[in-house]
Design a protein around this motif. Structure first.
Motif, PDB file in Angstrom:
ATOM      1  N   VAL A  59       6.880   4.948   1.751  1.00  0.00           N
ATOM      2  CA  VAL A  59       6.260   4.169   2.825  1.00  0.00           C
ATOM      3  C   VAL A  59       5.467   5.096   3.751  1.00  0.00           C
ATOM      4  CG1 VAL A  59       6.701   2.711   4.832  1.00  0.00           C
ATOM      5  CG2 VAL A  59       7.969   2.328   2.729  1.00  0.00           C
ATOM      6  N   PHE A  82       2.612   2.277  -1.483  1.00  0.00           N
ATOM      7  CA  PHE A  82       3.254   0.972  -1.304  1.00  0.00           C
ATOM      8  C   PHE A  82       3.700   0.356  -2.629  1.00  0.00           C
ATOM      9  CE2 PHE A  82       0.367   1.306   2.437  1.00  0.00           C
ATOM     10  CZ  PHE A  82       1.368   1.457   3.376  1.00  0.00           C
ATOM     11  N   TYR A 134       5.584   1.345   9.080  1.00  0.00           N
ATOM     12  CA  TYR A 134       4.261   0.819   8.719  1.00  0.00           C
ATOM     13  C   TYR A 134       3.396   0.622   9.961  1.00  0.00           C
ATOM     14  CZ  TYR A 134       0.637  -1.901   6.453  1.00  0.00           C
ATOM     15  OH  TYR A 134      -0.592  -2.331   5.986  1.00  0.00           O
ATOM     16  N   HIS A 167       0.496   3.039   9.621  1.00  0.00           N
ATOM     17  CA  HIS A 167      -0.496   2.468   8.721  1.00  0.00           C
ATOM     18  C   HIS A 167      -1.151   1.182   9.228  1.00  0.00           C
ATOM     19  CE1 HIS A 167       1.162   5.405   6.027  1.00  0.00           C
ATOM     20  NE2 HIS A 167       2.327   4.769   5.929  1.00  0.00           N
ATOM     21  N   ALA A 203      -0.749  -2.604  -0.308  1.00  0.00           N
ATOM     22  CA  ALA A 203      -0.367  -2.638   1.102  1.00  0.00           C
ATOM     23  C   ALA A 203      -0.150  -4.061   1.575  1.00  0.00           C
ATOM     24  CB  ALA A 203      -1.447  -1.958   1.943  1.00  0.00           C
ATOM     25  N   LYS A 207       3.196  -5.661   3.097  1.00  0.00           N
ATOM     26  CA  LYS A 207       3.213  -6.350   4.385  1.00  0.00           C
ATOM     27  C   LYS A 207       3.813  -7.744   4.238  1.00  0.00           C
ATOM     28  CE  LYS A 207      -0.688  -6.092   6.723  1.00  0.00           C
ATOM     29  NZ  LYS A 207      -2.159  -6.080   6.919  1.00  0.00           N
TER      30      LYS A 207
END
Length: 736
Positions: free
Chosen positions: A650, A655, A681, A685, A709, A713
């Protein structure tokens, strides 16, 4: 002590004396211990006994030196004979060599065994091992086994079998007995050695040839003990059935071992049935059987039943079987059948009385009063349960028993000392030692080692050192390897690696052979103090020591030492060396490496590690064939390993791999820490793929990473562009 001490490691043989090699029945003569195969040897008679040796030209024409050596051996002047052997310019004849090895082995000393082994090494080097007869090899095997050199003893017996010898049952069963009770793979090796001997015994049709080598009840008891230690019910039953083939009848010890088997496989309900079987077969009931029963109930933590059994013995009751039966409900005998499976079938054959519970339980042929050993076993149960007051009360009750055999001995007092040490009451423990001296029940080495451990656990190293001096100067007791291992571990607790090394070298200067615990404890000292190279040096010494079997724990300790400093390449080198030695990494190995990768910030290494773990777990990659055909043993990952790898992925924005790892976690019932991953995250990111100035080509190259990604999410529950009903990565890539 300072941290600049140099590491001095060298092999030193132990100096303690061996215990007696044989019972009084064989103490009068070291010969006639082993009978060789008729294919390999001839029987040569003399005026005193029958000795077994090879007939060669050198026997018929002995030279002066050989005659002198033989005369010294016949006069039992073993020391002078050894000196004569060392002065021989040539290799003595087989008769002299065999007698010399036999008498050296029979001395029961480390020096004697070392000298006998040197003769074996010379003969092997010169390819003349065939000069020795079965008597001498058998005696050497027994001496080595009694001295704790079980692997060497086993190799001697295997060499005899390979050369066509049939070792005497007293020789090979002694080795099996030692193997069965040793750690590591000892019980497995005991069973393999037994099977090898039996294979050769069955090869001969002539009963006269194998009469001294065929197994007796003692040999079967030794290998059954190995089965019990392994909890191998099926093999136990097979060997138990074989006993009748050789005219061996199960005795009290056989059933005592069966009690151990029941305890090892968690069949508390069968313990009383073993006692009933002993009574039904008319086997003389021994105190050891009742002690084994009490020990088994204590081991199960069932102190109430153990108390009832002992109380029944104190009251002179003969219906102990009834007392034990009443301790269980009828459901105990029926509810466990589905769980035990085939195991129940095996026990039904071993214990025919386990099928029908309607009959009245048999009574003992006579009442048996408990002795100090049985009381002490119950005291140990109280100690393990933390019931210090009950332990002390039991000791007081034993003191007031009318029967002197029930009075407390040094084991009883040591048990009370253990209870105080476990509770951290060192002053009271020392008071018990003082009381022992007053009533003339002197403390022994075990007692002092327990006190020593207590001081080290409480970080009172100064008092531990004082105790060692008291033990040597006042009690006249020399410390052993356990004493030094305790001191080395105590130094680790106070972060004194130099002190640990000092005790390790002092131990070997005293001629005390290090054990596996000695080496791994010293390795732990260097690894925990950030000195993995010194830990590696200790490990190399451990590999060279023929008395120690290096296990996975030692390998993992070395890997962990490098990983704690982020030295991933060195750790990977050790892991490769493990594999080359036939040792497969386990979850702890991979966990240490994952932590090292995280510390070194090498996420690419995490991907390589994850691929290896996937192979071990049988996880298939998309579009690839199953890796279930791998020759590596399967692996069941734990939470620590997978969480560390997921954390690395991560943080590095891998991912897709992160999703694979969390999927593996959920499949193994491990709840992933979504809160932690969401925080990572958002912190690292959240601005990914938001640049409006990136070129079209660059945006295309990042498309796959972006889809991964978005899928990650979605799994986290963060706003995303993917609205499918399934978060897994395969769905995210379904439209590609």
């Amino acid at each position: 002590m300072n941290a600049t001490h140099t590491l001095s490691l060298h092999w030193v043989a132990p100096t303690r004396f061996f215990t007696s090699l044989f019972s009084s029945a064989t103490a009068s003569s070291p010969s006639a211990i082993c009978k060789p195969s008729s294919l390999r040897v001839q029987t040569i008679k003399n005026s005193s006994n029958t000795s077994l040796s090879l007939s060669t030209a050198s026997d018929k024409l002995p030279n002066t030196q050989d005659q002198k050596l033989l005369t010294l051996l016949q006069q039992r002047k073993t020391e002078e004979a050894w000196l004569s052997y060392t002065q021989c310019a040539h290799l003595p004849n087989p008769t002299c060599l065999s007698r010399l090895v036999s008498q050296l082995s029979y001395l029961n000393t480390v020096e004697g065994l070392t000298r006998a082994q040197s003769i074996i090494q010379r003969l092997r080097r010169e390819r003349q091992l065939h000069r020795l007869d079965a008597n001498s090899l058998g005696l050497l095997a027994v001496a080595a086994a009694k001295g704790g050199h079980t692997l060497y003893a086993s190799s001697i017996v295997k060499s005899m079998l390979k050369s066509g010898y049939l070792p005497h049952v007293k020789a090979w069963s002694a080795v099996i007995s030692r193997l069965a009770g040793s750690g590591d793979d000892g019980p497995l090796e005991a069973i393999k050695l037994f099977d090898s001997v039996m294979k050769r015994v069955r090869r001969f049709g002539n009963s006269e040839v194998i009469k001294d080598s065929r197994p007796d009840t003692g040999a079967y008891n030794a290998v059954l003990n190995a089965c019990a230690n392994l909890g191998d019910t099926k093999k136990f039953h097979k060997l138990f059935e074989e006993m009748s083939e050789f005219g061996c009848e199960p005795d009290a010890l056989t059933y005592n071992v069966m009690i151990k088997l029941c305890a090892r496989v968690d069949r508390k309900d069968l313990l009383v049935l073993v006692l009933e079987r002993i009574i039904e077969k008319g086997i003389d009931l021994c105190m050891t059987t009742l002690h084994s029963l009490v020990a088994a109930y204590v081991g199960f933590g069932d102190l109430e039943t153990a108390e009832k059994l002992i109380q029944g013995m104190r009251e002179g009751r003969r219906d102990l079987c009834k007392i034990l039966r009443e301790s269980y409900s009828e459901a105990v005998y029926s509810d466990d059948d589905e769980e035990t499976g085939n195991e129940s079938d095996e026990f039904e054959k071993l214990l025919p009385n386990s099928v029908d519970f309607s009959s009245e339980p048999p009574e003992l042929p006579h009442a048996v009063a408990p002795d100090s050993r049985i009381y002490t076993t119950l005291m140990k149960g109280y100690m393990k349960a933390g019931r210090v007051a009950d332990t002390v009360r039991m000791l007081e009750a034993m003191r007031h028993q009318k029967d002197s055999s029930s009075h407390p001995d040094h084991v009883s007092y040591t048990t009370v000392i253990s209870a105080f040490v476990k509770a951290g009451l060192m002053d009271r423990a020392r008071q018990v030692v003082t009381e022992m001296a007053r009533i003339q029940v002197p403390a022994n080495l075990i007692t002092y080692n327990i006190l020593l451990k207590g001081y080290c656990q409480q970080l009172q190293i100064d008092k531990a050192e004082d105790l060692i001096r008291e033990m040597v100067d006042e009690a006249g007791i020399e410390p052993d390897v356990v004493s030094y291992n305790t001191l080395i571990d105590g130094c680790i607790l106070v972060d004194d690696s130099a002190g640990a090394l000092t005790y390790f070298n002092e131990m070997r200067k005293r001629g005390i052979a290090p054990t596996k615990v000695s080496y791994t404890t010293l390795m732990k000292a260097f690894a925990s103090s950030g000195q993995p190279k010194l830990a590696n040096k200790v490990f190399d010494e451990m590999l060279k020591d023929p008395r120690v079997k290096v296990d996975l724990v030692a390998w993992n300790m070395l890997v962990e030492g490098y990983c704690k400093l982020g030295l991933v390449d060195e750790a990977k080198s050790i892991i490769q060396k493990m594999k080359d030695n036939g040792v497969h990494p386990n979850v702890a190995t991979y966990g240490s490496l994952a932590n090292g990768i995280a510390l070194a910030r090498k996420p690419g290494e995490a991907l390589l590690l994850w691929n290896e773990i996937k192979e071990r777990c049988g996880i298939e990659n998309e579009g690839e064939e199953s890796s279930s055909s791998s020759t590596l043993p399967p692996l069941k990952p734990d939470e620590g390993l997978l969480d560390t790898l997921a954390d690395i992925c991560v943080r590095a924005a891998f991912f897709r791999k992160a999703l694979e790892i969390v999927a593996c976690m959920e499949e193994h019932g491990i709840p992933p820490n979504k809160t932690k991953y969401k925080r990572i995250y958002v912190e690292m990111h959240s601005r990914m793929f938001t640049s409006k100035h990136a070129s079209r080509a660059r945006q295309d190259r990042r498309r796959e990473r972006k889809r991964a990604a978005e899928a990650f999410k979605f799994w986290l529950g963060l706003p995303n562009s993917y609205y499918g009903s399934e978060w897994r990565l395969e769905s995210a890539y379904g439209d590609e």
